[in-house]
Design an enzyme around this catalytic site. Structure first.
Site, PDB file in Angstrom:
ATOM      1  N   TYR A 274      -0.661  -1.250 -11.913  1.00  0.00           N
ATOM      2  CA  TYR A 274      -2.111  -1.213 -12.121  1.00  0.00           C
ATOM      3  C   TYR A 274      -2.505  -0.521 -13.428  1.00  0.00           C
ATOM      4  O   TYR A 274      -3.572   0.079 -13.524  1.00  0.00           O
ATOM      5  CB  TYR A 274      -2.801  -0.583 -10.906  1.00  0.00           C
TER       6      TYR A 274
ATOM      7  N   GLY B  45       0.783  -1.231   0.000  1.00  0.00           N
ATOM      8  CA  GLY B  45       0.000   0.000   0.000  1.00  0.00           C
ATOM      9  C   GLY B  45       0.817   1.285   0.000  1.00  0.00           C
ATOM     10  O   GLY B  45       0.268   2.369   0.089  1.00  0.00           O
TER      11      GLY B  45
ATOM     12  N   ARG C  71       2.938  -1.299  -5.961  1.00  0.00           N
ATOM     13  CA  ARG C  71       2.988  -0.014  -6.641  1.00  0.00           C
ATOM     14  C   ARG C  71       4.323   0.705  -6.454  1.00  0.00           C
ATOM     15  O   ARG C  71       4.888   1.260  -7.388  1.00  0.00           O
ATOM     16  CB  ARG C  71       1.866   0.874  -6.097  1.00  0.00           C
TER      17      ARG C  71
ATOM     18  N   GLU D 260       4.408  -6.284   1.595  1.00  0.00           N
ATOM     19  CA  GLU D 260       4.046  -6.651   0.217  1.00  0.00           C
ATOM     20  C   GLU D 260       3.910  -5.428  -0.694  1.00  0.00           C
ATOM     21  O   GLU D 260       2.834  -5.119  -1.194  1.00  0.00           O
ATOM     22  CB  GLU D 260       2.732  -7.425   0.229  1.00  0.00           C
TER      23      GLU D 260
ATOM     24  N   TYR E 162     -10.610   5.326 -10.843  1.00  0.00           N
ATOM     25  CA  TYR E 162     -10.387   5.873  -9.493  1.00  0.00           C
ATOM     26  C   TYR E 162     -10.322   7.404  -9.470  1.00  0.00           C
ATOM     27  O   TYR E 162     -10.072   7.990  -8.422  1.00  0.00           O
ATOM     28  CB  TYR E 162      -9.059   5.355  -8.922  1.00  0.00           C
TER      29      TYR E 162
ATOM     30  N   ARG F 202      -6.937   3.710 -14.599  1.00  0.00           N
ATOM     31  CA  ARG F 202      -6.977   4.274 -13.258  1.00  0.00           C
ATOM     32  C   ARG F 202      -7.614   5.662 -13.192  1.00  0.00           C
ATOM     33  O   ARG F 202      -8.286   6.004 -12.208  1.00  0.00           O
ATOM     34  CB  ARG F 202      -5.573   4.300 -12.630  1.00  0.00           C
TER      35      ARG F 202
ATOM     36  N   CYS G 106     -14.350   5.181 -27.365  1.00  0.00           N
ATOM     37  CA  CYS G 106     -15.657   5.823 -27.542  1.00  0.00           C
ATOM     38  C   CYS G 106     -16.346   5.940 -26.185  1.00  0.00           C
ATOM     39  O   CYS G 106     -17.292   5.193 -25.896  1.00  0.00           O
ATOM     40  CB  CYS G 106     -16.481   4.979 -28.507  1.00  0.00           C
ATOM     41  N   GLU G 107     -15.806   6.852 -25.346  1.00  0.00           N
ATOM     42  CA  GLU G 107     -16.251   6.946 -23.952  1.00  0.00           C
ATOM     43  C   GLU G 107     -15.826   8.303 -23.419  1.00  0.00           C
ATOM     44  O   GLU G 107     -14.636   8.616 -23.473  1.00  0.00           O
ATOM     45  CB  GLU G 107     -15.516   5.831 -23.175  1.00  0.00           C
TER      46      GLU G 107
HETATM   47  C1  LIG Z   1      -2.982  -8.223   0.085  1.00  0.00           C
HETATM   48  C2  LIG Z   1      -2.306  -7.147  -0.706  1.00  0.00           C
HETATM   49  N1  LIG Z   1      -0.997  -7.007  -0.572  1.00  0.00           N
HETATM   50  C3  LIG Z   1      -0.322  -6.089  -1.274  1.00  0.00           C
HETATM   51  C4  LIG Z   1      -0.944  -5.256  -2.168  1.00  0.00           C
HETATM   52  C5  LIG Z   1      -0.128  -4.265  -2.938  1.00  0.00           C
HETATM   53  O1  LIG Z   1      -0.505  -2.988  -2.733  1.00  0.00           O
HETATM   54  P1  LIG Z   1       0.366  -1.810  -3.358  1.00  0.00           P
HETATM   55  O2  LIG Z   1       0.571  -2.126  -4.787  1.00  0.00           O
HETATM   56  O3  LIG Z   1      -0.459  -0.601  -3.149  1.00  0.00           O
HETATM   57  O4  LIG Z   1       1.664  -1.806  -2.612  1.00  0.00           O
HETATM   58  C6  LIG Z   1      -2.340  -5.354  -2.333  1.00  0.00           C
HETATM   59  C7  LIG Z   1      -3.042  -4.435  -3.241  1.00  0.00           C
HETATM   60  O5  LIG Z   1      -4.176  -4.410  -3.421  1.00  0.00           O
HETATM   61  C8  LIG Z   1      -3.036  -6.335  -1.583  1.00  0.00           C
HETATM   62  O6  LIG Z   1      -4.363  -6.494  -1.732  1.00  0.00           O
END
Ligand SMILES: Cc1ncc(COP(=O)(O)O)c(C=O)c1O
Length: 464
Positions: A422, A275, A320, A317, A365, A361, A392-393
């Site tokens: 993403y 995240g 992004r 994890e 979003y 995105r 076409c949007e």
């Molecule tokens: C379980 C989990 N881990 C890691 C991520 C990676 O998030 P980010 O790419 O924002 O670091 C996500 C993204 O949705 C996720 O659902």
């Protein structure tokens, strides 16, 4: 929802653009923090790792995602080095192909996948199965079987049904499944803010406050076919500060301690998810991996000390923050149109040869992006512009607001930074527009890592 006479998205930023967007002194100048480390302008042409976008466009066409391989690898290493005692899982959902899976493993990371397809790519890239984690709120029996047979390092359980599925499969296969339990800590974080609630109205995880998380752990500990590694929590995306992680960590570690006290089991691991935010525009000020590590490790240490428990082996994890900034999308301009707005203002609409099919995105979003004229210098005055796609949007917008030279014209190349995460992974063939190519550049060499889709590829599916 209040509708706007010209359609919802148009009215948002007003006629002068958003408050954070300022007309640049020189629209040819790059904003360094928005581009990967090997990008610069050479003779007014955007260049990455010594390769000019003119050559890339000529050789590979447009639209094309251009990945600065060394930058991608360096960002992976930065997380590995900032969290030396933790396990870093690259969240493959951000961007996955055989090459990117190999890069992160070569840089010492593990890989987190969330579908049978992502698992297949990771195994094809020869990622050691023990270094793969499988996520997903609705993993099929087939996906779980493939994961167990492949010997993935961990499966992050997200539902009671999944506990039953894994028990049956692991018993049938005669092996022990290493699992984690995804919990919801009642925290949702985004950029500088987070909301902390007792319950979470979302599809992922077992609720801590509702008791499901404890119950899931109790059931798993009673299962000889499973070995519980620990608890997992992921609180959001595009997060710039660690406040939300602090609240989540407190709640998850509190449960961790309760499990030890009431079930006599001290889980060896704790996963804080991903995240971590990146800069898409000048309004963004993401934290560095070092800053994140300093804060998050302190948060966990302090909370464990307060609870009187040992610090579990941590994992994170990021997706992004590794893939996102390393890539820009290269487009060719097809048409331009100056549209009159209120009070004598106007907006320059610049249509490119891609759009929401290669970057959903903005439409999905309301994400903000930046952009630069990449193929030449212009001394024309910068004007408030909107980069739109060919779909076409009316919501087919790539860059909602940016100042571009007023003489941008058909045939020019534009580059949009920060599209490594993403974008390709969420790409579509809307309007039967084939998906764009992905090119990796390193030391003056540009090579295809994902080829451009062709109409033949589309026809291959069309068995009508
Ligand atoms: C379980 C989990 N881990 C890691 C991520 C990676 O998030 P980010 O790419 O924002 O670091 C996500 C993204 O949705 C996720 O659902």
């Amino acid at each position: 929802m209040r509708s706007h006479e010209a359609g919802a998205i148009h009215g948002q930023s007003g006629d002068r653009g958003p408050a954070w967007l300022h007309a640049p002194e020189d629209a040819n100048q790059l904003v360094p923090q928005l581009w990967s480390s090997s990008v610069s302008k050479v003779d007014d042409v955007l260049t990455v790792a010594g390769e000019s976008v003119l050559d890339i466009a000529e050789e590979f066409g447009t639209p094309t995602y251009v990945v600065d391989e060394d930058d991608f690898r360096q960002r992976a290493r930065a997380f590995r080095d900032a969290f030396p005692n933790a396990d870093v899982y690259y969240a493959a959902k951000a961007f996955l192909c055989t090459a990117s899976a190999r890069w992160v493993v070569e840089e010492g990371l593990n890989v987190d996948v969330c579908s049978g397809g992502e698992l297949a790519v990771a195994l094809r890239a020869e990622v050691p199965p023990a270094r793969i984690g499988l996520h997903g709120n609705n993993k099929s029996v087939a996906e779980l079987r493939t994961a167990l047979e492949a010997g993935v390092g961990r499966i992050i359980i997200d539902s009671f049904e999944e506990i039953d599925r894994i028990r049956e499969l692991a018993t049938e296969l005669g092996l022990t499944a290493n699992v984690m339990v995804r919990v919801t800590a009642g925290v949702e974080a985004h950029t500088h803010e987070y909301i902390s609630t007792s319950h979470e109205d979302q599809k992922f995880g077992f609720s801590i406050s509702g008791g499901d998380a404890f119950e899931a752990v109790r059931r798993i500990l009673a299962e000889p076919s499973m070995s519980l590694l620990g608890l997992h929590s992921h609180i959001g995306s595009q997060i710039f500060v660690t406040d939300g992680f602090e609240v989540a960590a407190k709640r998850v570690l509190c449960l961790h301690a309760r499990i030890a006290a009431e079930l006599g089991y001290t889980a060896p691991e704790f996963d804080l998810g991903g995240g971590f935010g990146i800069a898409y525009t000048t309004q963004d000020d993401p934290s560095t991996p070092e800053d994140l590590a300093r804060d998050m490790l302190r948060i966990v240490d302090d909370e464990c000390a307060a609870l009187g428990i040992d610090v579990p082996q941590l994992s994170i994890e990021p997706g992004r923050a590794i893939a996102g900034p390393s890539t820009f999308t290269l487009y060719e301009v097809g048409t331009t149109k100056t549209v009159a707005l209120d009070a004598g203002a106007s907006r320059l609409y610049v249509s490119v040869d891609g759009g929401m099919s290669d970057n959903i995105r903005t439409a999905l979003y309301g994400a903000d992006y930046s952009c630069t004229l990449a193929s030449r210098r212009s001394d024309a005055a910068a004007v408030l512009s909107r980069v739109v796609g060919k779909h076409c949007e009316s919501g087919d917008i790539v860059v909602k607001d940016e100042f571009l030279p007023g003489d941008v014209k058909a045939g020019d190349l534009l580059a949009v930074p920060g599209t490594g995460a993403y974008c390709r992974s969420l790409a579509s063939t809307y309007n039967h527009v084939p998906r764009a190519a992905v090119v990796a550049v390193r030391e003056g060499e540009a090579r295809l890592i994902v080829r451009r889709e062709t109409e033949e590829d589309l026809f291959a599916l069309d068995v009508g």
